[in-house]
Design a protein around this motif. Structure first.
Motif, PDB file in Angstrom:
ATOM      1  N   GLN A 112      10.051  -2.010 -11.718  1.00  0.00           N
ATOM      2  CA  GLN A 112      10.125  -0.821 -10.569  1.00  0.00           C
ATOM      3  C   GLN A 112       9.081   0.292 -11.073  1.00  0.00           C
ATOM      4  OE1 GLN A 112      12.423   0.143  -8.163  1.00  0.00           O
ATOM      5  NE2 GLN A 112      11.181   1.856  -8.038  1.00  0.00           N
ATOM      6  N   VAL A 113       8.144   0.442 -10.061  1.00  0.00           N
ATOM      7  CA  VAL A 113       7.112   1.266 -10.221  1.00  0.00           C
ATOM      8  C   VAL A 113       7.221   2.603  -9.812  1.00  0.00           C
ATOM      9  CG1 VAL A 113       5.414  -0.807 -10.991  1.00  0.00           C
ATOM     10  CG2 VAL A 113       5.457  -0.109  -8.696  1.00  0.00           C
ATOM     11  N   ASN A 114       7.076   3.804 -10.530  1.00  0.00           N
ATOM     12  CA  ASN A 114       7.259   5.224  -9.844  1.00  0.00           C
ATOM     13  C   ASN A 114       6.214   6.005 -10.113  1.00  0.00           C
ATOM     14  OD1 ASN A 114       9.883   4.459  -8.878  1.00  0.00           O
ATOM     15  ND2 ASN A 114      10.775   5.191 -10.797  1.00  0.00           N
ATOM     16  N   SER A 115       6.024   7.162  -9.367  1.00  0.00           N
ATOM     17  CA  SER A 115       5.001   8.108  -9.578  1.00  0.00           C
ATOM     18  C   SER A 115       3.639   7.281  -9.824  1.00  0.00           C
ATOM     19  CB  SER A 115       5.025   8.695 -10.934  1.00  0.00           C
ATOM     20  OG  SER A 115       6.191   9.452 -10.905  1.00  0.00           O
ATOM     21  N   LEU A 116       3.183   6.473  -8.762  1.00  0.00           N
ATOM     22  CA  LEU A 116       2.147   5.528  -8.868  1.00  0.00           C
ATOM     23  C   LEU A 116       0.881   6.454  -8.754  1.00  0.00           C
ATOM     24  CD1 LEU A 116       3.482   2.626  -6.677  1.00  0.00           C
ATOM     25  CD2 LEU A 116       2.491   2.436  -9.053  1.00  0.00           C
ATOM     26  N   ARG A 130       7.331   5.765 -16.168  1.00  0.00           N
ATOM     27  CA  ARG A 130       6.956   5.544 -14.929  1.00  0.00           C
ATOM     28  C   ARG A 130       7.471   4.252 -14.334  1.00  0.00           C
ATOM     29  NH1 ARG A 130       1.889   5.427 -12.895  1.00  0.00           N
ATOM     30  NH2 ARG A 130       0.936   4.715 -14.557  1.00  0.00           N
ATOM     31  N   PHE A 131       7.091   3.160 -15.078  1.00  0.00           N
ATOM     32  CA  PHE A 131       7.652   2.019 -14.846  1.00  0.00           C
ATOM     33  C   PHE A 131       8.570   1.421 -15.656  1.00  0.00           C
ATOM     34  CE2 PHE A 131       3.092   0.299 -13.759  1.00  0.00           C
ATOM     35  CZ  PHE A 131       2.794   1.266 -12.801  1.00  0.00           C
ATOM     36  N   THR A 132       9.572   0.470 -15.056  1.00  0.00           N
ATOM     37  CA  THR A 132      10.882   0.011 -15.558  1.00  0.00           C
ATOM     38  C   THR A 132      10.836  -1.381 -15.359  1.00  0.00           C
ATOM     39  OG1 THR A 132      12.128   2.078 -15.463  1.00  0.00           O
ATOM     40  CG2 THR A 132      13.319   0.207 -15.947  1.00  0.00           C
ATOM     41  N   LEU A 171       0.872  -1.209   0.011  1.00  0.00           N
ATOM     42  CA  LEU A 171       0.070   0.104   0.025  1.00  0.00           C
ATOM     43  C   LEU A 171       0.873   1.208  -0.084  1.00  0.00           C
ATOM     44  CD1 LEU A 171      -2.860   1.534   0.430  1.00  0.00           C
ATOM     45  CD2 LEU A 171      -2.488   1.218   2.887  1.00  0.00           C
ATOM     46  N   VAL A 172       0.760   2.161  -0.887  1.00  0.00           N
ATOM     47  CA  VAL A 172       1.251   3.447  -0.995  1.00  0.00           C
ATOM     48  C   VAL A 172       0.539   4.646  -1.298  1.00  0.00           C
ATOM     49  CG1 VAL A 172       3.669   2.300  -1.762  1.00  0.00           C
ATOM     50  CG2 VAL A 172       2.020   2.957  -3.542  1.00  0.00           C
ATOM     51  N   GLN A 173       0.995   5.861  -0.995  1.00  0.00           N
ATOM     52  CA  GLN A 173       0.220   6.843  -1.440  1.00  0.00           C
ATOM     53  C   GLN A 173       0.319   7.222  -2.922  1.00  0.00           C
ATOM     54  OE1 GLN A 173       1.345   9.999   1.379  1.00  0.00           O
ATOM     55  NE2 GLN A 173      -0.414   9.404   2.542  1.00  0.00           N
ATOM     56  N   ALA A 174      -0.316   8.014  -3.439  1.00  0.00           N
ATOM     57  CA  ALA A 174      -0.100   8.337  -4.896  1.00  0.00           C
ATOM     58  C   ALA A 174       1.257   9.236  -4.900  1.00  0.00           C
ATOM     59  CB  ALA A 174      -1.247   9.384  -5.538  1.00  0.00           C
ATOM     60  N   GLY A 175       1.730   8.915  -6.000  1.00  0.00           N
ATOM     61  CA  GLY A 175       3.319   9.515  -6.387  1.00  0.00           C
ATOM     62  C   GLY A 175       4.349   8.663  -5.763  1.00  0.00           C
ATOM     63  N   GLY A 176       4.029   7.515  -5.259  1.00  0.00           N
ATOM     64  CA  GLY A 176       5.074   6.728  -4.261  1.00  0.00           C
ATOM     65  C   GLY A 176       5.715   5.709  -5.344  1.00  0.00           C
ATOM     66  N   SER A 177       6.408   4.782  -4.913  1.00  0.00           N
ATOM     67  CA  SER A 177       7.242   3.710  -5.679  1.00  0.00           C
ATOM     68  C   SER A 177       7.140   2.326  -4.764  1.00  0.00           C
ATOM     69  CB  SER A 177       8.555   4.249  -5.945  1.00  0.00           C
ATOM     70  OG  SER A 177       8.533   5.480  -6.598  1.00  0.00           O
ATOM     71  N   LEU A 178       7.393   1.546  -5.661  1.00  0.00           N
ATOM     72  CA  LEU A 178       7.697   0.191  -5.179  1.00  0.00           C
ATOM     73  C   LEU A 178       8.470  -0.648  -6.303  1.00  0.00           C
ATOM     74  CD1 LEU A 178       3.846  -0.933  -4.283  1.00  0.00           C
ATOM     75  CD2 LEU A 178       5.497  -0.544  -2.796  1.00  0.00           C
ATOM     76  N   THR A 228       0.649 -10.479  -6.779  1.00  0.00           N
ATOM     77  CA  THR A 228       0.959  -9.322  -5.524  1.00  0.00           C
ATOM     78  C   THR A 228       0.174  -8.223  -5.606  1.00  0.00           C
ATOM     79  OG1 THR A 228       2.859  -8.361  -4.174  1.00  0.00           O
ATOM     80  CG2 THR A 228       3.079  -8.168  -6.567  1.00  0.00           C
ATOM     81  N   GLN A 229      -0.493  -7.777  -4.741  1.00  0.00           N
ATOM     82  CA  GLN A 229      -1.307  -6.569  -4.611  1.00  0.00           C
ATOM     83  C   GLN A 229      -0.477  -5.529  -4.469  1.00  0.00           C
ATOM     84  OE1 GLN A 229      -4.955  -6.607  -4.499  1.00  0.00           O
ATOM     85  NE2 GLN A 229      -4.594  -4.271  -5.091  1.00  0.00           N
ATOM     86  N   VAL A 230      -1.023  -4.570  -5.497  1.00  0.00           N
ATOM     87  CA  VAL A 230      -0.625  -3.037  -5.241  1.00  0.00           C
ATOM     88  C   VAL A 230      -1.715  -2.313  -4.999  1.00  0.00           C
ATOM     89  CG1 VAL A 230       0.563  -1.300  -6.451  1.00  0.00           C
ATOM     90  CG2 VAL A 230       1.401  -3.368  -6.845  1.00  0.00           C
ATOM     91  N   THR A 231      -1.776  -1.419  -3.974  1.00  0.00           N
ATOM     92  CA  THR A 231      -2.828  -0.432  -3.815  1.00  0.00           C
ATOM     93  C   THR A 231      -2.235   0.937  -3.514  1.00  0.00           C
ATOM     94  OG1 THR A 231      -4.065  -2.316  -2.715  1.00  0.00           O
ATOM     95  CG2 THR A 231      -4.783  -0.022  -2.083  1.00  0.00           C
ATOM     96  N   VAL A 232      -2.820   1.833  -4.438  1.00  0.00           N
ATOM     97  CA  VAL A 232      -2.257   3.457  -4.498  1.00  0.00           C
ATOM     98  C   VAL A 232      -3.465   4.393  -3.924  1.00  0.00           C
ATOM     99  CG1 VAL A 232      -1.420   5.228  -5.647  1.00  0.00           C
ATOM    100  CG2 VAL A 232      -0.787   2.645  -6.340  1.00  0.00           C
ATOM    101  N   SER A 233      -3.200   4.959  -2.665  1.00  0.00           N
ATOM    102  CA  SER A 233      -3.983   5.595  -1.980  1.00  0.00           C
ATOM    103  C   SER A 233      -4.108   6.997  -2.794  1.00  0.00           C
ATOM    104  CB  SER A 233      -4.080   5.541  -0.548  1.00  0.00           C
ATOM    105  OG  SER A 233      -3.093   5.992  -0.192  1.00  0.00           O
ATOM    106  N   SER A 234      -5.069   7.814  -2.485  1.00  0.00           N
ATOM    107  CA  SER A 234      -4.974   9.038  -3.297  1.00  0.00           C
ATOM    108  C   SER A 234      -4.849  10.187  -2.224  1.00  0.00           C
ATOM    109  CB  SER A 234      -6.434   9.449  -3.849  1.00  0.00           C
ATOM    110  OG  SER A 234      -7.580   9.399  -3.264  1.00  0.00           O
TER     111      SER A 234
END
Length: 124
Positions: free
Chosen positions: A82-86, A67-69, A11-18, A118-124
């Protein structure tokens, strides 16, 4: 048997990375492609990115370019995303998939083996 094991979601905030990882094992293919797909609730599974294991060539979904690599570590038999600027619309279960030829295709039915996701959740 072929096994694909994903990790790195969260779980990450918008703009975050994983950084998502997918460890591949149990296959003897000399040429193959590893891809990432994602599926949001109520939506079709969609192509995100893929990499030719041999020459490292890549392909991306238009909405994630820049954004992704996707990359690979041949010593570890692992592919990374690599997922950036989510963005909230990136929220989905992300799956790793293997196609046993070197051509990069974007249709999910072109891939032969799948991980559990794998779950990716991006909160606004």
């Amino acid at each position: 048997q072929v096994q694909l094991v994903e990790s790195g979601g969260g779980l990450v905030q918008a703009g975050g990375s994983l950084r998502l990882s997918c460890a591949a094992s149990g296959h003897t293919f000399n040429t193959y492609t590893l891809g990432w797909f994602r599926q949001a609730p109520g939506k079709e599974r969609e192509f995100v990115a893929a990499i030719n294991w041999g020459d490292g060539s890549t392909a991306y979904r238009a909405s994630v370019k820049g954004r992704f690599t996707i990359s690979r570590d041949t010593a570890k038999n692992t592919v990374y995303l690599q997922v950036n600027s989510l963005k909230p619309e990136d929220t989905a279960v992300y799956y790793c998939a293997l196609r046993h030829t070197s051509d990069i295709l974007t249709a999910s039915q072109s891939y032969d083996y799948w991980g559990q996701g794998t779950q990716v959740t991006v909160s606004s």
